[in-house]
Design a protein around this motif. Structure first.
Motif, PDB file in Angstrom:
ATOM      1  N   MET A   1       5.006   8.456 -21.489  1.00 24.94           N
ATOM      2  CA  MET A   1       5.023   8.701 -19.911  1.00 24.94           C
ATOM      3  C   MET A   1       5.411   8.009 -18.893  1.00 24.94           C
ATOM      4  SD  MET A   1       0.843  10.373 -20.301  1.00 24.94           S
ATOM      5  CE  MET A   1      -0.530   9.601 -19.111  1.00 24.94           C
ATOM      6  N   THR A   2       5.764   9.076 -17.469  1.00 25.80           N
ATOM      7  CA  THR A   2       5.436   8.510 -16.882  1.00 25.80           C
ATOM      8  C   THR A   2       5.183   9.428 -15.107  1.00 25.80           C
ATOM      9  OG1 THR A   2       8.202   7.823 -16.215  1.00 25.80           O
ATOM     10  CG2 THR A   2       7.394   8.166 -14.259  1.00 25.80           C
ATOM     11  N   SER A   3       3.901   8.398 -15.101  1.00 26.97           N
ATOM     12  CA  SER A   3       2.255   9.186 -13.805  1.00 26.97           C
ATOM     13  C   SER A   3       2.903   9.201 -12.260  1.00 26.97           C
ATOM     14  CB  SER A   3       1.518   8.588 -14.464  1.00 26.97           C
ATOM     15  OG  SER A   3       1.089   8.357 -15.846  1.00 26.97           O
ATOM     16  N   VAL A   4       1.816   9.927 -11.962  1.00 31.23           N
ATOM     17  CA  VAL A   4       2.169   9.925 -10.398  1.00 31.23           C
ATOM     18  C   VAL A   4       1.053   8.039 -10.462  1.00 31.23           C
ATOM     19  CG1 VAL A   4       1.697  10.419  -8.255  1.00 31.23           C
ATOM     20  CG2 VAL A   4       2.575  11.932 -10.445  1.00 31.23           C
ATOM     21  N   TRP A   5       2.108   7.874  -9.067  1.00 28.18           N
ATOM     22  CA  TRP A   5       1.148   6.782  -8.185  1.00 28.18           C
ATOM     23  C   TRP A   5       1.056   6.986  -7.061  1.00 28.18           C
ATOM     24  CZ3 TRP A   5       4.282   2.937  -6.676  1.00 28.18           C
ATOM     25  CH2 TRP A   5       5.764   2.900  -6.613  1.00 28.18           C
ATOM     26  N   ILE A   6       0.435   6.315  -5.895  1.00 26.98           N
ATOM     27  CA  ILE A   6       0.453   5.812  -4.425  1.00 26.98           C
ATOM     28  C   ILE A   6       1.110   4.218  -4.191  1.00 26.98           C
ATOM     29  CG2 ILE A   6      -0.301   6.089  -2.214  1.00 26.98           C
ATOM     30  CD1 ILE A   6      -1.634   8.753  -3.118  1.00 26.98           C
ATOM     31  N   GLY A   7       1.760   4.046  -3.684  1.00 23.55           N
ATOM     32  CA  GLY A   7       2.047   2.443  -3.321  1.00 23.55           C
ATOM     33  C   GLY A   7       1.535   1.900  -1.795  1.00 23.55           C
ATOM     34  N   LEU A   8       1.017   0.863  -1.939  1.00 24.62           N
ATOM     35  CA  LEU A   8       0.285   0.022  -0.399  1.00 24.62           C
ATOM     36  C   LEU A   8       0.853  -1.211  -0.639  1.00 24.62           C
ATOM     37  CD1 LEU A   8      -1.244   0.723   2.205  1.00 24.62           C
ATOM     38  CD2 LEU A   8      -3.379  -0.250   0.767  1.00 24.62           C
ATOM     39  N   ALA A   9       2.360  -1.307  -0.045  1.00 30.12           N
ATOM     40  CA  ALA A   9       2.169  -1.930   0.647  1.00 30.12           C
ATOM     41  C   ALA A   9       2.122  -3.334   1.929  1.00 30.12           C
ATOM     42  CB  ALA A   9       4.023  -2.185   0.609  1.00 30.12           C
ATOM     43  N   GLY A  10       3.547  -4.185   2.602  1.00 30.22           N
ATOM     44  CA  GLY A  10       3.083  -4.738   3.549  1.00 30.22           C
ATOM     45  C   GLY A  10       3.141  -6.259   3.358  1.00 30.22           C
ATOM     46  N   PRO A  11       2.977  -6.706   4.678  1.00 32.92           N
ATOM     47  CA  PRO A  11       3.420  -8.209   4.485  1.00 32.92           C
ATOM     48  C   PRO A  11       2.089  -9.109   3.969  1.00 32.92           C
ATOM     49  CG  PRO A  11       3.634  -7.710   6.841  1.00 32.92           C
ATOM     50  CD  PRO A  11       3.249  -6.046   5.905  1.00 32.92           C
ATOM     51  N   THR A  12       1.755 -10.356   3.878  1.00 33.82           N
ATOM     52  CA  THR A  12       1.303 -11.488   3.918  1.00 33.82           C
ATOM     53  C   THR A  12      -0.690 -10.975   5.058  1.00 33.82           C
ATOM     54  OG1 THR A  12      -0.142 -13.481   3.120  1.00 33.82           O
ATOM     55  CG2 THR A  12       1.823 -13.483   3.752  1.00 33.82           C
ATOM     56  N   ALA A  13      -1.046 -10.934   4.643  1.00 37.11           N
ATOM     57  CA  ALA A  13      -2.505 -10.845   6.254  1.00 37.11           C
ATOM     58  C   ALA A  13      -2.246  -9.498   6.554  1.00 37.11           C
ATOM     59  CB  ALA A  13      -2.305 -12.132   6.944  1.00 37.11           C
ATOM     60  N   ALA A  14      -1.789  -8.671   6.452  1.00 35.17           N
ATOM     61  CA  ALA A  14      -1.624  -7.501   7.056  1.00 35.17           C
ATOM     62  C   ALA A  14      -2.753  -6.420   6.651  1.00 35.17           C
ATOM     63  CB  ALA A  14      -0.448  -6.887   6.585  1.00 35.17           C
ATOM     64  N   GLY A  15      -3.958  -6.747   5.787  1.00 32.51           N
ATOM     65  CA  GLY A  15      -4.999  -6.453   5.675  1.00 32.51           C
ATOM     66  C   GLY A  15      -4.853  -5.025   4.508  1.00 32.51           C
ATOM     67  N   LYS A  16      -4.133  -5.410   3.778  1.00 30.44           N
ATOM     68  CA  LYS A  16      -3.691  -4.294   1.889  1.00 30.44           C
ATOM     69  C   LYS A  16      -5.188  -4.526   1.336  1.00 30.44           C
ATOM     70  CE  LYS A  16      -0.114  -6.954   0.751  1.00 30.44           C
ATOM     71  NZ  LYS A  16      -0.208  -7.765   1.914  1.00 30.44           N
ATOM     72  N   THR A  17      -5.714  -4.744   1.197  1.00 26.03           N
ATOM     73  CA  THR A  17      -6.603  -4.676   0.291  1.00 26.03           C
ATOM     74  C   THR A  17      -8.283  -4.370   1.119  1.00 26.03           C
ATOM     75  OG1 THR A  17      -6.493  -7.568  -0.591  1.00 26.03           O
ATOM     76  CG2 THR A  17      -8.834  -6.721  -0.770  1.00 26.03           C
ATOM     77  N   GLU A  18      -8.230  -4.500   2.803  1.00 32.06           N
ATOM     78  CA  GLU A  18      -8.798  -4.036   3.014  1.00 32.06           C
ATOM     79  C   GLU A  18      -8.944  -2.051   3.015  1.00 32.06           C
ATOM     80  OE1 GLU A  18     -11.966  -4.034   7.703  1.00 32.06           O
ATOM     81  OE2 GLU A  18      -9.532  -4.981   7.086  1.00 32.06           O
ATOM     82  N   ALA A  19      -7.970  -2.667   2.889  1.00 32.57           N
ATOM     83  CA  ALA A  19      -7.272  -0.977   3.678  1.00 32.57           C
ATOM     84  C   ALA A  19      -7.144   0.024   1.647  1.00 32.57           C
ATOM     85  CB  ALA A  19      -5.609  -0.364   4.053  1.00 32.57           C
ATOM     86  N   ALA A  20      -7.019  -0.775   0.863  1.00 35.65           N
ATOM     87  CA  ALA A  20      -6.952  -0.060  -0.664  1.00 35.65           C
ATOM     88  C   ALA A  20      -8.566  -0.158  -0.824  1.00 35.65           C
ATOM     89  CB  ALA A  20      -6.747  -0.881  -1.696  1.00 35.65           C
ATOM     90  N   LEU A  21      -9.756  -1.276  -0.501  1.00 37.80           N
ATOM     91  CA  LEU A  21     -10.549  -0.390  -0.406  1.00 37.80           C
ATOM     92  C   LEU A  21     -11.620   0.999  -0.115  1.00 37.80           C
ATOM     93  CD1 LEU A  21     -11.966  -4.250  -0.928  1.00 37.80           C
ATOM     94  CD2 LEU A  21     -11.918  -3.206  -2.632  1.00 37.80           C
ATOM     95  N   ALA A  22     -11.079   0.902   1.350  1.00 43.67           N
ATOM     96  CA  ALA A  22     -11.189   2.210   1.967  1.00 43.67           C
ATOM     97  C   ALA A  22     -10.484   3.446   1.371  1.00 43.67           C
ATOM     98  CB  ALA A  22     -10.906   1.939   3.298  1.00 43.67           C
ATOM     99  N   VAL A  23      -9.835   3.361   1.266  1.00 44.65           N
ATOM    100  CA  VAL A  23      -8.939   4.554   0.130  1.00 44.65           C
ATOM    101  C   VAL A  23      -9.470   4.652  -1.229  1.00 44.65           C
ATOM    102  CG1 VAL A  23      -7.128   4.984  -0.781  1.00 44.65           C
ATOM    103  CG2 VAL A  23      -7.224   3.998   1.081  1.00 44.65           C
ATOM    104  N   ALA A  24     -10.215   3.758  -2.065  1.00 44.11           N
ATOM    105  CA  ALA A  24     -10.262   3.834  -2.549  1.00 44.11           C
ATOM    106  C   ALA A  24     -12.271   4.806  -2.593  1.00 44.11           C
ATOM    107  CB  ALA A  24     -11.285   2.377  -4.091  1.00 44.11           C
ATOM    108  N   ARG A  25     -12.777   3.970  -1.304  1.00 45.90           N
ATOM    109  CA  ARG A  25     -13.789   3.994  -0.929  1.00 45.90           C
ATOM    110  C   ARG A  25     -13.892   6.323  -0.761  1.00 45.90           C
ATOM    111  NH1 ARG A  25     -14.738  -1.419   1.889  1.00 45.90           N
ATOM    112  NH2 ARG A  25     -15.523  -2.018  -0.046  1.00 45.90           N
ATOM    113  N   ALA A  26     -13.184   5.806   0.323  1.00 43.90           N
ATOM    114  CA  ALA A  26     -13.082   7.552   0.832  1.00 43.90           C
ATOM    115  C   ALA A  26     -12.523   8.397  -0.172  1.00 43.90           C
ATOM    116  CB  ALA A  26     -12.201   7.604   2.232  1.00 43.90           C
ATOM    117  N   LEU A  27     -11.696   8.341  -1.074  1.00 45.30           N
ATOM    118  CA  LEU A  27     -11.873   9.175  -2.250  1.00 45.30           C
ATOM    119  C   LEU A  27     -12.104   9.680  -3.180  1.00 45.30           C
ATOM    120  CD1 LEU A  27      -8.525   8.839  -0.893  1.00 45.30           C
ATOM    121  CD2 LEU A  27      -7.654   9.141  -3.366  1.00 45.30           C
ATOM    122  N   ALA A  28     -13.490   8.660  -3.595  1.00 47.56           N
ATOM    123  CA  ALA A  28     -14.671   8.356  -4.714  1.00 47.56           C
ATOM    124  C   ALA A  28     -15.267   9.578  -3.942  1.00 47.56           C
ATOM    125  CB  ALA A  28     -15.275   7.037  -3.991  1.00 47.56           C
ATOM    126  N   LEU A  29     -16.100   9.857  -2.374  1.00 41.39           N
ATOM    127  CA  LEU A  29     -16.414  10.868  -1.988  1.00 41.39           C
ATOM    128  C   LEU A  29     -15.721  12.249  -1.777  1.00 41.39           C
ATOM    129  CD1 LEU A  29     -17.195   9.164   1.340  1.00 41.39           C
ATOM    130  CD2 LEU A  29     -18.865   9.464  -0.340  1.00 41.39           C
TER     131      LEU A  29
END
Length: 315
Positions: A1-29
């Motif tokens: 099956m094909t599922s919906v997802w959201i992508g977060l891309a960017g160059p190295t060192a742009a802060g992707k990991t920090e942003a991804a964790l912030a998204v996860a924390r915000a959406l958990a709320l």
């Protein structure tokens, strides 16, 4: 099956990991759990943690991550395998009622997942060994010239010393009789709506260069050279492997080849930072060709809040 997802891309060192964790924390709320799927060709390797800036154990415990530590460094990974692994993870995450957030900077993987790729020949160790031997005798510029004769479209976008990509392009041609560029002309695109791709892109290149330099210094302080020494000590790895060609690892390996006991850290930093800048430049070029992406200024004071809001608007 094909599922919906959201992508977060960017160059190295742009802060992707920090942003991804912030998204996860915000959406958990919001009552919407998030699981991260890595889109990174280096994070798949076990034992390569410091030089890849792999998410920490604490970060992975807080937010489930997929696509990490899949392979031993002597193995090769491919865009086709990434698509299979990522789609399986996306389906399982969606079935659990969570949101798959695909995070990384390997743009070919994003493109393969969204647009599809023709099936290319698997890696052929014998062909690669023959190409390595030819390169040792003739040099990579000579093989680049050969590539220009059989696949001018691919050769035009590669530099004469880009050993990894020249080797792969010639390997595909010798294995299949088809130029690598021909595999990217036809798109077997998945059906359904295109996923949202949020792109962290710095407005000020100097901001990114400073982050790259500081991150490389932090990696060295955290024991990056000892990590590479451990990989070298295994005896079954060499600089021609895709894992050891990763930015940072290649330069560290070369520095230890010159002087294992007292490598020139200044020269290593200079080469590592320069290579990382070039990688970031290529990543940004890919992103800016992605017409329907949603860019966020990575160097804006509220960049992370903007990413969180962009994700919420996409749901």
């Amino acid at each position: 099956m094909t599922s919906v997802w959201i992508g977060l891309a960017g160059p190295t060192a742009a802060g992707k990991t920090e942003a991804a964790l912030a998204v996860a924390r915000a959406l958990a709320l919001d009552g919407r759990p998030v699981e991260v799927v890595s889109v990174d060709s280096a994070l798949v390797y076990r034992g390569m943690d410091i030089g890849t800036a792999k998410p920490t154990a604490a970060e992975r415990e807080e937010v489930p991550h997929h696509g990490l530590d899949l392979l031993d460094p002597h193995e090769a990974y491919s865009a086709a395998r990434f698509v299979a692994d990522a789609q399986a993870a996306i389906d399982h995450i969606t079935a659990r009622g969570a949101l798959p957030l695909l995070v990384g900077g390997t743009m070919l993987y994003f493109k393969a997942l969204v647009d599809g790729l023709d099936a290319m020949p698997e890696a052929d160790p014998d062909v690669r060994a023959a190409l390595d031997a030819e390169a040792a005798e003739r040099g990579w510029p000579a093989l680049h010239a050969e590539l220009a004769r059989v696949d001018p479209a691919t050769a035009a976008r590669l530099k004469p010393h880009d050993a990894q990509r020249i080797q792969r392009a010639l390997e595909v041609f010798r294995s299949s009789g088809r130029p690598l560029s021909s595999f990217h002309r036809r798109e077997a695109a998945p059906t359904g709506p295109r996923p949202t791709l949020i792109s962290l892109e710095p407005g000020d290149r100097a901001w990114l260069h400073d982050r790259i330099a500081r991150r490389f210094a932090a990696m060295l302080a955290a024991g990056f050279l000892d990590e590479v020494r451990r990989l070298r000590a295994r005896g079954d790895l060499h600089p021609g492997l895709p894992s050891m060609r990763a930015v940072g690892y290649r330069q560290a390996w070369e520095a230890l080849d010159r002087n294992d006991h007292a490598p020139d850290l200044g020269a290593l930093s200079e080469r590592g930072i320069a290579a990382t800048r070039q990688l970031a430049k290529r990543q940004l070029t890919w992103l800016r060709g992605w017409a329907d992406r949603r860019p966020v200024a990575a160097d804006a004071p509220d960049a992370i809040d903007q990413v969180v809001q962009a994700v919420r608007r996409s749901l």
